[in-house]
Design an enzyme around this catalytic site. Sequence first.
Site, mmCIF file in Angstrom:
data_model
loop_
_atom_site.group_PDB
_atom_site.id
_atom_site.type_symbol
_atom_site.label_atom_id
_atom_site.label_comp_id
_atom_site.label_asym_id
_atom_site.label_seq_id
_atom_site.Cartn_x
_atom_site.Cartn_y
_atom_site.Cartn_z
ATOM 1 N N GLU A 1 0.836 -1.206 0.000
ATOM 2 C CA GLU A 1 0.000 0.000 0.000
ATOM 3 C C GLU A 1 0.873 1.259 0.000
ATOM 4 O O GLU A 1 2.045 1.233 0.383
ATOM 5 C CB GLU A 1 -0.928 0.004 1.216
ATOM 6 C CG GLU A 1 -0.188 -0.002 2.542
ATOM 7 C CD GLU A 1 -0.977 0.661 3.664
ATOM 8 O OE1 GLU A 1 -1.455 1.786 3.460
ATOM 9 O OE2 GLU A 1 -1.064 0.058 4.747
ATOM 10 N N LYS B 1 -3.018 -1.251 14.732
ATOM 11 C CA LYS B 1 -2.279 -0.289 15.552
ATOM 12 C C LYS B 1 -2.842 -0.239 16.966
ATOM 13 O O LYS B 1 -4.054 -0.283 17.166
ATOM 14 C CB LYS B 1 -2.340 1.105 14.919
ATOM 15 C CG LYS B 1 -1.211 1.294 13.907
ATOM 16 C CD LYS B 1 -1.563 2.353 12.935
ATOM 17 C CE LYS B 1 -2.793 1.873 12.227
ATOM 18 N NZ LYS B 1 -3.016 2.360 10.907
HETATM 19 N N1 PSU Z 1 -0.683 0.864 9.158
HETATM 20 C C1 PSU Z 1 0.466 1.554 9.324
HETATM 21 N N2 PSU Z 1 0.530 2.827 8.884
HETATM 22 C C2 PSU Z 1 -0.523 3.407 8.228
HETATM 23 C C3 PSU Z 1 -1.723 2.664 8.031
HETATM 24 C C4 PSU Z 1 -1.748 1.399 8.518
HETATM 25 O O1 PSU Z 1 1.424 1.036 9.870
HETATM 26 O O2 PSU Z 1 -0.406 4.553 7.801
HETATM 27 C C5 PSU Z 1 -2.858 3.221 7.205
HETATM 28 C C6 PSU Z 1 -3.342 2.102 6.271
HETATM 29 O O3 PSU Z 1 -3.333 2.587 4.945
HETATM 30 C C7 PSU Z 1 -4.747 1.812 6.731
HETATM 31 C C8 PSU Z 1 -5.153 3.178 7.182
HETATM 32 O O4 PSU Z 1 -5.566 1.269 5.725
HETATM 33 O O5 PSU Z 1 -4.011 3.631 7.909
HETATM 34 C C9 PSU Z 1 -6.399 3.167 8.018
HETATM 35 O O6 PSU Z 1 -6.900 4.457 8.087
HETATM 36 P P1 PSU Z 1 -8.356 4.702 8.709
HETATM 37 O O7 PSU Z 1 -8.201 4.393 10.173
HETATM 38 O O8 PSU Z 1 -8.622 6.165 8.441
HETATM 39 O O9 PSU Z 1 -9.280 3.788 7.997
#
Ligand code: PSU
Length: 311
Positions: free
Chosen positions: A33, A167
């Site tokens: 990604e 996370k």
């Molecule tokens: N995991 C990481 N760093 C990130 C993300 C995930 O270590 O930046 C990103 C991924 O792209 C994931 C997104 O899909 O955060 C999720 O964002 P939200 O909580 O707004 O859906």
Amino acid sequence: MSAPTPRAATPTPVLSPEVADALAAGRPVVALESTLLAHGLPRPDNRAAADQVEDAVRAGGAVPATIAVLDGVPHVGLTAAEVDRVCADTELAKLGVRDLPIAAALGVSGATTVSSTALLAAAAGIGVFATGGLGGVHRQSQDTFDESADLVALARTSIVVVCAGVKSILDVPATLERMETLSVTVVGYRTLRFPGFYVADSGHALDWQVEDPAAAARVFAARRALAPGAVVVANPLPESEQLDRDLHDRVIAGALAAADAAGARGKDVTPFVLGHLHDASEGATLAVNVQLVLRNAELAGRIAAELAQLS
Ligand code: PSU
Ligand code: MN
């Protein structure tokens, strides 16, 4: 004289030559990604990390396919210049699945999250995807309804996602419950403890584990034959590489309070909190974050290699 051709509303994804060749020949490919590069890691460190992650996929035995949307067109596999752009452009949007049609129609450039990367990868015929941590249910979601679109996307998309859990800024047990409800298949990689992203153990148990990449590939082959949906391979950092526990608990509490005080909402929450953590820990969370992505990329490469043997 002919009228100007309107931009196609659903542009065909552009595959890099290396990725196109590998897919056509049935060789292993791993999707990566771009949101974690553009919005999860600080500039300029993100640029070196992008190369290291691709190298880790190659070390595992597969071709890396970093995914992003450039001028409305999804790219599966980026050139070095395109990776430069993703890592340097401060205007780049963060695109989940729901944003892809808007980007296509309006010619927007953006980084793809777990949800949109998984969708574009599966559509291109890629079976394995590596990231850091999944999005999930945020703390206080009973008030905010903040649950990442990653979860619903994983319920619908046939792909292996190798991650270090979700996370630790999230509500981990609620996220595990939602993945159960959504029938997302989850296995620990050589563990029955759900990993805690920066730390090896989130404190929550898993029902199943696999012992090697071949078993992970077989689980995915069975899932794919049965019903659409993802197989999450939860790959913990070894304890020797994890973030110091006290530092972890301290900086996470501070980052969540700062996000609240700053009024961060919606898709800005995750980048805000990650940026705050990297600053508050003086780079310690950043180093661990990169390290766990590298480990996931290498394992994903090995799973993709096994999957290519099965297919
Ligand atoms: N995991 C990481 N760093 C990130 C993300 C995930 O270590 O930046 C990103 C991924 O792209 C994931 C997104 O899909 O955060 C999720 O964002 P939200 O909580 O707004 O859906
Ligand atoms: Mn959200």
